[in-house]
Enzyme design. Sequence first.
Site, short mmCIF file in Angstrom:
data_model
loop_
_atom_site.label_atom_id
_atom_site.label_comp_id
_atom_site.label_asym_id
_atom_site.label_seq_id
_atom_site.Cartn_x
_atom_site.Cartn_y
_atom_site.Cartn_z
N ASP A 1 0.86 -1.19 0.00
CA ASP A 1 0.00 0.00 0.00
C ASP A 1 0.89 1.24 0.00
O ASP A 1 1.79 1.37 0.84
CB ASP A 1 -0.90 -0.01 1.25
CG ASP A 1 -1.93 1.11 1.22
OD1 ASP A 1 -3.13 0.82 1.08
OD2 ASP A 1 -1.53 2.29 1.36
N ASP B 1 -3.88 2.39 -5.20
CA ASP B 1 -2.58 2.40 -4.53
C ASP B 1 -2.27 1.13 -3.75
O ASP B 1 -1.40 1.14 -2.90
CB ASP B 1 -2.44 3.64 -3.63
CG ASP B 1 -3.06 3.45 -2.27
OD1 ASP B 1 -4.07 2.72 -2.17
OD2 ASP B 1 -2.52 4.01 -1.31
N GLU B 2 -2.97 0.04 -4.04
CA GLU B 2 -2.60 -1.18 -3.32
C GLU B 2 -2.79 -2.43 -4.16
O GLU B 2 -3.59 -2.46 -5.09
CB GLU B 2 -3.33 -1.30 -1.98
CG GLU B 2 -4.82 -1.32 -2.05
CD GLU B 2 -5.43 -1.11 -0.67
OE1 GLU B 2 -5.61 -2.11 0.04
OE2 GLU B 2 -5.70 0.04 -0.31
N1 DCP Z 1 -8.71 8.68 -1.20
C1 DCP Z 1 -9.72 9.61 -1.41
N2 DCP Z 1 -10.74 9.75 -0.50
C2 DCP Z 1 -10.78 8.96 0.61
C3 DCP Z 1 -9.77 8.03 0.85
C4 DCP Z 1 -8.73 7.90 -0.09
O1 DCP Z 1 -9.70 10.30 -2.44
N3 DCP Z 1 -11.77 9.13 1.51
C5 DCP Z 1 -7.60 8.58 -2.18
C6 DCP Z 1 -6.44 9.45 -1.76
C7 DCP Z 1 -5.43 8.49 -1.23
C8 DCP Z 1 -5.69 7.24 -2.03
O2 DCP Z 1 -7.09 7.26 -2.29
O3 DCP Z 1 -4.12 8.97 -1.41
C9 DCP Z 1 -5.30 5.98 -1.31
O4 DCP Z 1 -6.07 5.81 -0.12
P1 DCP Z 1 -5.49 5.24 1.22
O5 DCP Z 1 -6.62 4.90 2.09
O6 DCP Z 1 -4.49 4.16 0.93
O7 DCP Z 1 -4.80 6.50 1.92
P2 DCP Z 1 -3.40 7.17 1.68
O8 DCP Z 1 -2.59 6.43 0.68
O9 DCP Z 1 -3.62 8.61 1.36
O10 DCP Z 1 -2.75 7.10 3.10
P3 DCP Z 1 -2.06 5.85 3.88
O11 DCP Z 1 -0.64 6.25 4.06
O12 DCP Z 1 -2.78 5.79 5.18
O13 DCP Z 1 -2.23 4.63 3.04
CA CA Z 2 -2.22 4.19 0.84
CA CA Z 3 -4.91 2.06 -0.01
#
Ligand code: DCP
Ligand code: CA
Ligand code: CA
Length: 369
Positions: A13, A114-115
């Site tokens: 991720d 992203d995963e």
């Molecule tokens: N995303 C979004 N709205 C949300 C959750 C996520 O647009 N409510 C988008 C932005 C994130 C991407 O999806 O960058 C990936 O979601 P993740 O839950 O994996 O969160 P992040 O990658 O941002 O953070 P982490 O480091 O916790 O994985």
């Molecule tokens: Ca992420």
């Molecule tokens: Ca994710």
Amino acid sequence: MEGAPKRVVLHVDIDYFYAQVEERENPSLKDKPVVVCVYSGRTEDSGAVSTANYIARKLGVKSGMPITLAKKILKENKDAYFVGMRKEYYETVSDAIMEILRGFADMFQQVSIDEAFLDVTQKIQGDFEKATDYANRIKQEVRSKERLTCSVGVGPNKLIAKMASDIKKPYGLTVVAPENVQSFLNPMSVGKLFLVGPKTEEKLNEIGVKTIGELSEVKVERLVDDFGERFGEYLYRASRGIDNVPVLEKEITQISRIATLKKNTRNVEEILPLVNSLADDVHRKSLVERKDFKSISIIAIMEDLSIHTRTKTLKVTTDSLEIIKNSARELFESFLNESQNVSVRRVGVKVSGFEAKTGQTSLIDSAKG
Ligand code: DCP
Ligand code: CA
Ligand code: CA
């Protein structure tokens, strides 16, 4: 379990993905709070936070919160940087990363922007001792080629790998060998178990279950009574770290369920109970597959065996059970109004138009009862 092949599964991720891409493009942001916004366009600041870097999160900014609130939180912070989401660009970055990851896997399954899951059993000869080095190579490769960090979880299946990747972030690695699965799970609060949402957690707390270890001591009959057969049995298995779902190359494009009515009818009230229970099944499957959907369809097979479908497409993707049920009811009502005087024999519910889930927010809270 006899004959069950020993597997090594990785879950990768990317850390604070969209915000990290923005940092990469603009190195002056490195030590500043960065907030990626989805502007709705109604007023200058209306819309929601997509994601934020860890500096902004520490100060209280969260995915999904109104942009106005994030601005209020960061009001005193002159360095705070707000940027509009550039989804198409992140998708191309995602594609490049997925390409790298795919090269490390025997079997590969991207689950969101992203995963991804990687089955690496053959690559490292099923040897967990090699897993740490192998996972570190993957992290380094992504970092050197794409200048982005990701976190990795390794386990004997997808459930454990997924939970492990979340333990240390950013740039973390957690390896859970088969013999450590139960001790990995036992101390965690039940809310950390994949697919256990706040309502399920509350229900479990009410029967005195606070940790996953405590959940693993509850009889399966009890869980089935309280949560229905499918989810009850899921909880039983998951609390033991059991998950046999393979890493699948192919992405599914729709989820549907069809069943036969007890008797042919044109009365919507007689159709709805079955439709609602199909909606429950479809919804649960969409959560397990981590799919958000945009379209809801009904299928009606009539007594003359003619097949009809009606579809409703939403403006944005969702994972809401409520929306499936309401849409299905609407669609059946209007279908029955316009159709000839033939009775319905079989009914179906389908969701499609997927976008893989991004967050970890998919929570099953619609257990039986
Ligand atoms: N995303 C979004 N709205 C949300 C959750 C996520 O647009 N409510 C988008 C932005 C994130 C991407 O999806 O960058 C990936 O979601 P993740 O839950 O994996 O969160 P992040 O990658 O941002 O953070 P982490 O480091 O916790 O994985
Ligand atoms: Ca992420
Ligand atoms: Ca994710």
